[in-house]
Design a protein around this motif. Structure first.
Motif, PDB file in Angstrom:
ATOM      1  N   ALA A   1      41.620  31.933  51.060  1.00 29.88           N
ATOM      2  CA  ALA A   1      41.352  32.886  49.995  1.00 29.88           C
ATOM      3  C   ALA A   1      41.084  34.249  50.614  1.00 29.88           C
ATOM      4  O   ALA A   1      40.742  34.356  51.800  1.00 29.88           O
ATOM      5  CB  ALA A   1      40.146  32.432  49.161  1.00 29.88           C
ATOM      6  N   PRO A   2      41.242  35.336  49.857  1.00 29.86           N
ATOM      7  CA  PRO A   2      40.987  36.667  50.408  1.00 29.86           C
ATOM      8  C   PRO A   2      39.541  36.816  50.889  1.00 29.86           C
ATOM      9  O   PRO A   2      38.612  36.268  50.289  1.00 29.86           O
ATOM     10  CB  PRO A   2      41.258  37.595  49.213  1.00 29.86           C
ATOM     11  N   LEU A   3      39.349  37.569  51.969  1.00 31.71           N
ATOM     12  CA  LEU A   3      38.002  37.861  52.448  1.00 31.71           C
ATOM     13  C   LEU A   3      37.240  38.722  51.447  1.00 31.71           C
ATOM     14  O   LEU A   3      36.024  38.613  51.308  1.00 31.71           O
ATOM     15  CB  LEU A   3      38.074  38.603  53.790  1.00 31.71           C
ATOM     16  N   VAL A   4      37.976  39.582  50.750  1.00 30.70           N
ATOM     17  CA  VAL A   4      37.374  40.513  49.800  1.00 30.70           C
ATOM     18  C   VAL A   4      38.236  40.575  48.549  1.00 30.70           C
ATOM     19  O   VAL A   4      39.464  40.648  48.636  1.00 30.70           O
ATOM     20  CB  VAL A   4      37.271  41.932  50.401  1.00 30.70           C
ATOM     21  N   VAL A   5      37.594  40.546  47.384  1.00 33.29           N
ATOM     22  CA  VAL A   5      38.243  40.869  46.117  1.00 33.29           C
ATOM     23  C   VAL A   5      37.341  41.890  45.438  1.00 33.29           C
ATOM     24  O   VAL A   5      36.213  41.585  45.059  1.00 33.29           O
ATOM     25  CB  VAL A   5      38.424  39.631  45.212  1.00 33.29           C
ATOM     26  N   ASP A   6      37.825  43.118  45.316  1.00 32.41           N
ATOM     27  CA  ASP A   6      37.018  44.216  44.786  1.00 32.41           C
ATOM     28  C   ASP A   6      37.768  44.841  43.615  1.00 32.41           C
ATOM     29  O   ASP A   6      38.800  45.494  43.810  1.00 32.41           O
ATOM     30  CB  ASP A   6      36.775  45.249  45.892  1.00 32.41           C
ATOM     31  N   VAL A   7      37.270  44.618  42.402  1.00 32.28           N
ATOM     32  CA  VAL A   7      37.910  45.123  41.186  1.00 32.28           C
ATOM     33  C   VAL A   7      36.939  46.069  40.496  1.00 32.28           C
ATOM     34  O   VAL A   7      35.928  45.640  39.936  1.00 32.28           O
ATOM     35  CB  VAL A   7      38.290  43.974  40.224  1.00 32.28           C
ATOM     36  N   ARG A   8      37.234  47.357  40.504  1.00 29.41           N
ATOM     37  CA  ARG A   8      36.361  48.346  39.858  1.00 29.41           C
ATOM     38  C   ARG A   8      36.970  49.731  39.998  1.00 29.41           C
ATOM     39  O   ARG A   8      37.961  49.930  40.689  1.00 29.41           O
ATOM     40  CB  ARG A   8      34.981  48.343  40.509  1.00 29.41           C
ATOM     41  N   ARG A   9      36.360  50.672  39.337  1.00 29.73           N
ATOM     42  CA  ARG A   9      36.766  52.063  39.512  1.00 29.73           C
ATOM     43  C   ARG A   9      36.324  52.555  40.891  1.00 29.73           C
ATOM     44  O   ARG A   9      35.233  52.230  41.344  1.00 29.73           O
ATOM     45  CB  ARG A   9      36.170  52.942  38.419  1.00 29.73           C
TER      46      ARG A   9
ATOM     47  N   GLY B   1      44.833  19.564  40.820  1.00 31.13           N
ATOM     48  CA  GLY B   1      43.867  19.861  39.769  1.00 31.13           C
ATOM     49  C   GLY B   1      43.139  21.176  39.965  1.00 31.13           C
ATOM     50  O   GLY B   1      42.834  21.884  38.990  1.00 31.13           O
ATOM     51  N   LEU B   2      42.838  21.543  41.208  1.00 31.23           N
ATOM     52  CA  LEU B   2      42.150  22.807  41.455  1.00 31.23           C
ATOM     53  C   LEU B   2      43.053  23.986  41.111  1.00 31.23           C
ATOM     54  O   LEU B   2      42.620  24.958  40.479  1.00 31.23           O
ATOM     55  CB  LEU B   2      41.705  22.888  42.918  1.00 31.23           C
ATOM     56  N   ALA B   3      44.307  23.892  41.506  1.00 34.64           N
ATOM     57  CA  ALA B   3      45.259  24.955  41.177  1.00 34.64           C
ATOM     58  C   ALA B   3      45.403  25.104  39.669  1.00 34.64           C
ATOM     59  O   ALA B   3      45.444  26.223  39.138  1.00 34.64           O
ATOM     60  CB  ALA B   3      46.615  24.660  41.815  1.00 34.64           C
ATOM     61  N   VAL B   4      45.471  23.977  38.975  1.00 32.79           N
ATOM     62  CA  VAL B   4      45.566  24.007  37.511  1.00 32.79           C
ATOM     63  C   VAL B   4      44.335  24.669  36.910  1.00 32.79           C
ATOM     64  O   VAL B   4      44.437  25.503  36.005  1.00 32.79           O
ATOM     65  CB  VAL B   4      45.739  22.577  36.953  1.00 32.79           C
ATOM     66  N   SER B   5      43.159  24.327  37.417  1.00 26.55           N
ATOM     67  CA  SER B   5      41.916  24.892  36.881  1.00 26.55           C
ATOM     68  C   SER B   5      41.880  26.407  37.045  1.00 26.55           C
ATOM     69  O   SER B   5      41.486  27.136  36.124  1.00 26.55           O
ATOM     70  CB  SER B   5      40.703  24.265  37.573  1.00 26.55           C
ATOM     71  N   LEU B   6      42.279  26.888  38.221  1.00 29.88           N
ATOM     72  CA  LEU B   6      42.272  28.334  38.462  1.00 29.88           C
ATOM     73  C   LEU B   6      43.254  29.053  37.539  1.00 29.88           C
ATOM     74  O   LEU B   6      42.927  30.081  36.934  1.00 29.88           O
ATOM     75  CB  LEU B   6      42.641  28.610  39.924  1.00 29.88           C
TER      76      LEU B   6
ATOM     77  N   ILE C   1      45.887  33.034  43.712  1.00 31.17           N
ATOM     78  CA  ILE C   1      45.204  32.068  44.574  1.00 31.17           C
ATOM     79  C   ILE C   1      45.566  30.636  44.175  1.00 31.17           C
ATOM     80  O   ILE C   1      45.657  29.747  45.021  1.00 31.17           O
ATOM     81  CB  ILE C   1      43.685  32.290  44.519  1.00 31.17           C
ATOM     82  N   SER C   2      45.795  30.408  42.885  1.00 35.13           N
ATOM     83  CA  SER C   2      46.184  29.059  42.453  1.00 35.13           C
ATOM     84  C   SER C   2      47.487  28.633  43.112  1.00 35.13           C
ATOM     85  O   SER C   2      47.684  27.454  43.430  1.00 35.13           O
ATOM     86  CB  SER C   2      46.317  28.992  40.922  1.00 35.13           C
ATOM     87  N   MET C   3      48.383  29.582  43.358  1.00 30.51           N
ATOM     88  CA  MET C   3      49.641  29.263  44.044  1.00 30.51           C
ATOM     89  C   MET C   3      49.402  28.971  45.520  1.00 30.51           C
ATOM     90  O   MET C   3      50.086  28.136  46.120  1.00 30.51           O
ATOM     91  CB  MET C   3      50.640  30.402  43.864  1.00 30.51           C
ATOM     92  N   VAL C   4      48.431  29.677  46.106  1.00 29.48           N
ATOM     93  CA  VAL C   4      48.061  29.391  47.493  1.00 29.48           C
ATOM     94  C   VAL C   4      47.527  27.962  47.590  1.00 29.48           C
ATOM     95  O   VAL C   4      47.894  27.196  48.487  1.00 29.48           O
ATOM     96  CB  VAL C   4      46.991  30.382  47.994  1.00 29.48           C
ATOM     97  N   VAL C   5      46.650  27.593  46.665  1.00 27.45           N
ATOM     98  CA  VAL C   5      46.049  26.260  46.654  1.00 27.45           C
ATOM     99  C   VAL C   5      47.119  25.181  46.487  1.00 27.45           C
ATOM    100  O   VAL C   5      47.121  24.163  47.185  1.00 27.45           O
ATOM    101  CB  VAL C   5      45.015  26.149  45.516  1.00 27.45           C
TER     102      VAL C   5
END
Length: 369
Positions: free
Chosen positions: A10-18, A194-199, A232-236
């Motif tokens: 998974a990404p080390l950082v996910v930063d979503v904002r202005r 199942g984890l990919a589906v959940s995400l 990320i679900s595709m990565v999983v």
């Protein structure tokens, strides 16, 4: 001791904002991606000048490269330019086209890639796939997923509204893709994660049931986070299955048969998802999908994408050929040309019955549990 949990990349950082873009240098250093700031930064013509101005006094060790077009040739050209120097990482700043080109180049160069999204048109922000035009039309290429993901809502707010709205169709199509995957698992024993589906499902439902729109920061953050989770679900899963089914086959068919007339990817897969739900005979999910697409002013009928019913029939008929071996409702239905035409006409009638009598796309949204 047996391994009781699996490791998920998974990404080390996910930063979503202005203002997220302004933190790029800090994130590169803090996460040890590049403590020296010696990175290659790929930008498009739209935001290139803005981005360079932002870092006029920072990232002195960075070199800037312009990406022109989302083609395999553009990606190879970037590879040839970047490989002449040594870098710690490559950063893509822009919409889906820039990010897909940069992901492909990073894979070829063996460099970690950081994605800075300025648009929310599709779920390639954090996915392990680059979609690029090639001599045969358009292809999907497996690549490592980005090491860090930033989404600057200030820049997203400057993107064309139609392109941002198309991301809603992209994330909404996850629910239809999951239905295809689950059916293939039940009927044909295809392995499912199942984890990919959940995400993928959770991210889609968050957008589907959100009361806001693209003018609302909270909605944009939900959409951005959903698109990241979808990637990320595709990565999983190690496959695009969590977000690609009949909906995407229809979109790929449009790309191949009508390359000069194709719309935004998210618009096409959103309409494809609505048609797939209709074909499955699931009125609740069909209505919920149509309502959500219409509420966000996305295409809900073939004519909204500029296609006649006869043209859309040919698109649906060709769609299974775009993903040989993938089982979806299109393959399961095994309809004849006449059968597809009947379903397309009935679908169009049902959509018309769902939207307002004057034809405007303003139905009340329907929550989907």
């Amino acid at each position: 001791m047996p391994l009781l949990a699996r490791m998920v990349t998974a990404p080390l950082v996910v930063d979503v904002r202005r203002g997220a873009l302004a933190e790029l240098g800090t994130i590169l250093a803090d996460q040890r991606i590049s403590t020296s700031g010696r990175v290659a930064i790929a930008v498009g013509s739209t935001y290139g000048p803005t981005v360079q101005k932002t870092f006029a006094d920072g990232l002195a060790g960075a070199d800037w490269y312009s990406v022109e077009g989302g083609t395999i040739n553009a990606a190879i050209r970037l590879v040839e330019q970047v490989r002449t120097k040594r870098y710690d990482a490559i950063v893509g700043v822009g919409g889906g086209t820039v990010l897909d080109v940069t992901k492909f180049a990073a894979a070829r160069l063996g460099l970690p890639m950081v994605a800075v999204a300025t648009n929310l048109a599709h779920d390639g922000i954090a996915s392990p796939i680059s979609t690029l035009d090639n001599d045969a039309g358009r292809g999907s290429y497996g690549v490592p997923a980005p090491l860090a993901v930033l989404v600057d809502l200030d820049l997203v707010g400057q993107a064309p509204e139609r392109s941002v709205r198309s991301g809603i169709g992209e994330i909404l199509s996850n629910l239809s893709a999951i239905a295809d995957w689950e059916a293939a698992h039940r009927r044909h024993g295809e392995e499912i994660d199942g984890l990919a589906v959940s995400l993928a499902r959770t991210s889609a439902q968050a957008v589907l049931n959100h009361p806001g729109n693209v003018a609302d920061d909270d909605f944009l953050a939900t959409l951005a986070e959903g698109l990241v989770l979808s990637g990320i679900s595709m990565v999983v899963a190690g496959t695009s299955r969590p977000s690609s089914g009949a909906c995407h086959e229809i979109s790929h068919s449009i790309d191949l048969l009508h390359a000069s007339r194709r719309g935004y990817h998210g618009e096409q897969v959103g309409l494809g998802a609505a048609f797939a739900w209709f074909l499955r005979g699931d009125p609740d999910r069909f209505h919920a999908t149509v309502d959500c697409l219409a509420r966000h002013a996305l295409p809900v009928r073939p004519s909204d994408l500029g296609f006649s019913l006869a043209e859309f029939t040919a698109i649906v008929e060709y769609a299974p050929q775009t993903r040989p071996g993938r089982i979806t409702i299109l393959e399961e239905s095994a309809l004849t040309t006449d059968g597809i035409a009947e379903q397309v006409a009935a679908f169009d009638d049902q959509v018309l019955a769902r939207i307002s009598p004057d034809g405007s796309l303003t139905p009340e949204g329907v929550a989907l549990d």
